[in-house]
Write an enzyme that holds these catalytic residues in place. Structure first.
Site, PDB file in Angstrom:
ATOM      1  N   PRO A   1       0.785  -1.241   0.000  1.00 12.09           N
ATOM      2  CA  PRO A   1       0.000   0.000   0.000  1.00 12.09           C
ATOM      3  C   PRO A   1       0.818   1.293   0.000  1.00 12.09           C
ATOM      4  O   PRO A   1       0.247   2.382  -0.023  1.00 12.09           O
ATOM      5  CB  PRO A   1      -0.832  -0.105   1.288  1.00 12.09           C
TER       6      PRO A   1
ATOM      7  N   LYS B   1      -1.882   2.590  -4.350  1.00 14.57           N
ATOM      8  CA  LYS B   1      -2.260   2.250  -5.723  1.00 14.57           C
ATOM      9  C   LYS B   1      -3.294   1.129  -5.856  1.00 14.57           C
ATOM     10  O   LYS B   1      -3.882   0.970  -6.930  1.00 14.57           O
ATOM     11  CB  LYS B   1      -1.001   1.824  -6.521  1.00 14.57           C
TER      12      LYS B   1
HETATM   13  P1  FAD Z   1     -11.871  -6.638  -3.009  1.00 14.42           P
HETATM   14  O1  FAD Z   1     -12.024  -5.346  -2.315  1.00 14.42           O
HETATM   15  O2  FAD Z   1     -11.052  -7.694  -2.361  1.00 14.42           O
HETATM   16  O3  FAD Z   1     -13.311  -7.201  -3.300  1.00 14.42           O
HETATM   17  C1  FAD Z   1     -13.518  -8.509  -3.758  1.00 14.42           C
HETATM   18  C2  FAD Z   1     -14.920  -8.935  -3.383  1.00 14.42           C
HETATM   19  O4  FAD Z   1     -15.154 -10.241  -3.881  1.00 14.42           O
HETATM   20  C3  FAD Z   1     -15.138  -8.999  -1.874  1.00 14.42           C
HETATM   21  O5  FAD Z   1     -16.309  -8.309  -1.535  1.00 14.42           O
HETATM   22  C4  FAD Z   1     -15.220 -10.476  -1.574  1.00 14.42           C
HETATM   23  O6  FAD Z   1     -16.063 -10.756  -0.476  1.00 14.42           O
HETATM   24  C5  FAD Z   1     -15.779 -11.013  -2.884  1.00 14.42           C
HETATM   25  N1  FAD Z   1     -15.452 -12.434  -3.119  1.00 14.42           N
HETATM   26  C6  FAD Z   1     -14.290 -13.066  -2.868  1.00 14.42           C
HETATM   27  N2  FAD Z   1     -14.375 -14.355  -3.224  1.00 14.42           N
HETATM   28  C7  FAD Z   1     -15.607 -14.548  -3.715  1.00 14.42           C
HETATM   29  C8  FAD Z   1     -16.286 -15.669  -4.255  1.00 14.42           C
HETATM   30  N3  FAD Z   1     -15.704 -16.876  -4.312  1.00 14.42           N
HETATM   31  N4  FAD Z   1     -17.553 -15.508  -4.663  1.00 14.42           N
HETATM   32  C9  FAD Z   1     -18.170 -14.282  -4.608  1.00 14.42           C
HETATM   33  N5  FAD Z   1     -17.567 -13.187  -4.096  1.00 14.42           N
HETATM   34  C10 FAD Z   1     -16.301 -13.318  -3.675  1.00 14.42           C
HETATM   35  N6  FAD Z   1      -5.209   0.020  -1.307  1.00 14.42           N
HETATM   36  C11 FAD Z   1      -4.801   1.275  -1.342  1.00 14.42           C
HETATM   37  O7  FAD Z   1      -4.759   1.861  -2.437  1.00 14.42           O
HETATM   38  N7  FAD Z   1      -4.446   1.929  -0.179  1.00 14.42           N
HETATM   39  C12 FAD Z   1      -4.522   1.338   1.041  1.00 14.42           C
HETATM   40  O8  FAD Z   1      -4.229   1.959   2.053  1.00 14.42           O
HETATM   41  C13 FAD Z   1      -4.956  -0.005   1.105  1.00 14.42           C
HETATM   42  N8  FAD Z   1      -5.062  -0.654   2.273  1.00 14.42           N
HETATM   43  C14 FAD Z   1      -5.473  -1.952   2.282  1.00 14.42           C
HETATM   44  C15 FAD Z   1      -5.564  -2.646   3.492  1.00 14.42           C
HETATM   45  C16 FAD Z   1      -5.972  -3.977   3.511  1.00 14.42           C
HETATM   46  C17 FAD Z   1      -6.074  -4.724   4.815  1.00 14.42           C
HETATM   47  C18 FAD Z   1      -6.286  -4.637   2.291  1.00 14.42           C
HETATM   48  C19 FAD Z   1      -6.709  -6.079   2.287  1.00 14.42           C
HETATM   49  C20 FAD Z   1      -6.206  -3.942   1.097  1.00 14.42           C
HETATM   50  C21 FAD Z   1      -5.785  -2.612   1.078  1.00 14.42           C
HETATM   51  N9  FAD Z   1      -5.707  -1.897  -0.108  1.00 14.42           N
HETATM   52  C22 FAD Z   1      -5.293  -0.628  -0.125  1.00 14.42           C
HETATM   53  C23 FAD Z   1      -6.058  -2.500  -1.377  1.00 14.42           C
HETATM   54  C24 FAD Z   1      -7.466  -2.138  -1.791  1.00 14.42           C
HETATM   55  O9  FAD Z   1      -8.310  -2.194  -0.678  1.00 14.42           O
HETATM   56  C25 FAD Z   1      -7.862  -3.115  -2.874  1.00 14.42           C
HETATM   57  O10 FAD Z   1      -6.988  -2.901  -3.960  1.00 14.42           O
HETATM   58  C26 FAD Z   1      -9.311  -2.989  -3.321  1.00 14.42           C
HETATM   59  O11 FAD Z   1     -10.176  -3.382  -2.300  1.00 14.42           O
HETATM   60  C27 FAD Z   1      -9.531  -3.849  -4.557  1.00 14.42           C
HETATM   61  O12 FAD Z   1     -10.891  -3.947  -4.828  1.00 14.42           O
HETATM   62  P2  FAD Z   1     -11.502  -5.253  -5.502  1.00 14.42           P
HETATM   63  O13 FAD Z   1     -12.955  -4.969  -5.642  1.00 14.42           O
HETATM   64  O14 FAD Z   1     -10.701  -5.594  -6.707  1.00 14.42           O
HETATM   65  O15 FAD Z   1     -11.223  -6.428  -4.457  1.00 14.42           O
END
Ligand code: FAD
Length: 394
Positions: free
Chosen positions: A293, A297
């Site tokens: 992080p 990004k």
């Molecule tokens: P996610 O947010 O992971 O969403 C994926 C979704 O899919 C979730 O709701 C999950 O429940 C669902 N899912 C998973 N498996 C299944 C399945 N089999 N069937 C149906 N649904 C499913 N980024 C930053 O830029 N700055 C930060 O400070 C930062 N801090 C972070 C801190 C933490 C603890 C974490 C884990 C991440 C952090 N990030 C940060 C990264 C950022 O949060 C992610 O890049 C962002 O959430 C990506 O979004 P996404 O929708 O691709 O994935």
């Protein structure tokens, strides 16, 4: 059930893609493993690049962000007790970032989806992808104890790092690049006023620290901790003491502490899966890549993937441009790798690595000194921090 685009995962990627498709008249269904409250409650990112801010406005969910978000035209980097201001706007021709929590982005997107009447299945279990190489893929899942089948034209794998979509790509097709760092970030969310108007990234011999915020009354602070540290070993008092030690004296003196309303440790990892497309499946956001992080990004990369996929699908449905589908993975990966490089570089420069020899340590310190003391260095940092431009389709 039938839809045009099946979206696996209702995090920021899935919700934002769904919202853009919905507004363009392209039907879509979201399958999410968790409950709405669980999704809304996740505390994560908070710095939005200008490209993401514009995309949220385009999706019709920018109103509250524009009213409540904090526009930041600079950040600070502290090293050796000195604070260096990086004039983001001045060095990038006026570009800024927006401080607005991922939790709020998610809440706005969920409200918009509910208002649009689009279909979302929460607590969908046993999601499985089928027929990716065919013209009619489908997804099976369980909902309320009933087996369901969703037929579609395309599948968007927006289900994060631990999801099922990436695993549906045959192992001999998927290439994975990974680096796991020997430390994590211990984060505390507190209802205290920010110690500084801008974010402060601090390099210190005891380890990295970050002073971030969510609003004028809510702060998010982090300290680097060794891999394997347990959150229960960190009382609030221990956390605040450690943070103060790592900040320049003037900042430490005015830090307002308070009870942690959330405290967690996030491991740091760089990860990219290539290609981001297989047949009718497109991987989006954390399903395809993870960054440490440090460069803020992760969420922003998810948004740029969404933008690329949405632009392509809109062209496919409005103008029959199926030729564009093959551009998704190479277009995304060019930007993904640049953000991976920046996040790795910021992490390498600002953290303490236990295994560094004395020479490497000096080179690392000198690299930070060079980039902070040279205008060209600060410009490079600023250009990447505010976010590289989204590529246009040809
Ligand atoms: P996610 O947010 O992971 O969403 C994926 C979704 O899919 C979730 O709701 C999950 O429940 C669902 N899912 C998973 N498996 C299944 C399945 N089999 N069937 C149906 N649904 C499913 N980024 C930053 O830029 N700055 C930060 O400070 C930062 N801090 C972070 C801190 C933490 C603890 C974490 C884990 C991440 C952090 N990030 C940060 C990264 C950022 O949060 C992610 O890049 C962002 O959430 C990506 O979004 P996404 O929708 O691709 O994935």
């Amino acid at each position: 059930m039938k839809t045009q685009v099946a979206i696996i995962g209702g995090g920021p990627s899935g919700l934002l893609l769904g919202q853009l498709l919905q507004r363009a008249g392209i039907s879509n269904v979201i399958l999410e493993r968790q409950t709405p409250d669980y999704v809304r409650g996740r505390i994560r990112a908070g710095v939005l690049e200008q490209g993401m801010v514009e995309l949220l406005r385009k999706a019709g969910v920018g109103e509250r962000m524009d009213a409540e978000g904090l526009v930041h035209a600079g950040v600070e980097i502290a090293a050796n007790g000195q604070r260096v201001h990086i004039d983001l706007a001045g060095l990038t021709g006026g570009k800024t970032v927006m401080i607005y929590g991922q939790t709020e982005v998610t809440r706005d997107l969920m409200a918009a989806r509910q208002a649009s009447g689009a279909s979302t299945f929460y607590e969908a279990s046993e999601v499985a992808l089928h027929g990716l190489d065919s013209h009619q893929p489908w997804v099976t899942f369980n909902h309320n104890g009933q087996a369901q089948r969703l037929d579609c034209d395309y599948i968007a794998g927006c289900d994060g790092f631990h999801g099922v979509a990436r695993q549906a790509i045959p192992a001999d097709v998927l290439k994975v690049f990974e680096r796991v760092y020997p430390f994590g970030w211990l984060g505390v969310l507190a209802d205290t006023p920010p110690v500084n108007e801008e974010l402060v990234y601090a390099a210190h011999p005891r380890g990295f620290a970050l002073c971030s915020m969510r609003s004028p009354t809510r702060t998010r602070y982090y300290v680097q901790v060794a891999a394997g540290e347990q959150v229960q070993d960190w009382s609030d008092e221990r956390f605040w003491d450690e943070l103060k030690t790592r900040l320049p004296q003037d900042l430490a003196a005015r830090l307002v502490t308070g009870p942690a309303i959330e405290k967690s440790i996030a491991p740091l990892r760089s990860f990219v899966a290539e290609p981001m497309q297989h047949g009718r499946l497109f991987l989006v956001g954390d399903a395809a890549h993870i960054v440490p992080p440090t460069g803020a990004k992760g969420l922003n990369l998810a948004a740029s993937d969404v933008s690329t996929l949405f632009d392509i699908l809109e062209q496919v449905y409005q103008h029959g441009r199926t030729d564009l589908l093959a551009q998704y993975s190479p277009t995304c990966l060019r930007r993904v790798w640049k953000a991976e490089r920046f996040s790795w570089w910021m992490t390498s420069m600002l953290h303490q690595f236990p295994e560094l020899d004395a020479f490497s340590q000096r080179i690392r310190d000198t690299e930070l000194d060079y980039f902070l003391s040279s205008e060209a260095g600060r410009r490079t940092l600023a250009e990447n921090y505010v976010g590289l431009p989204y590529e246009k389709l040809v």
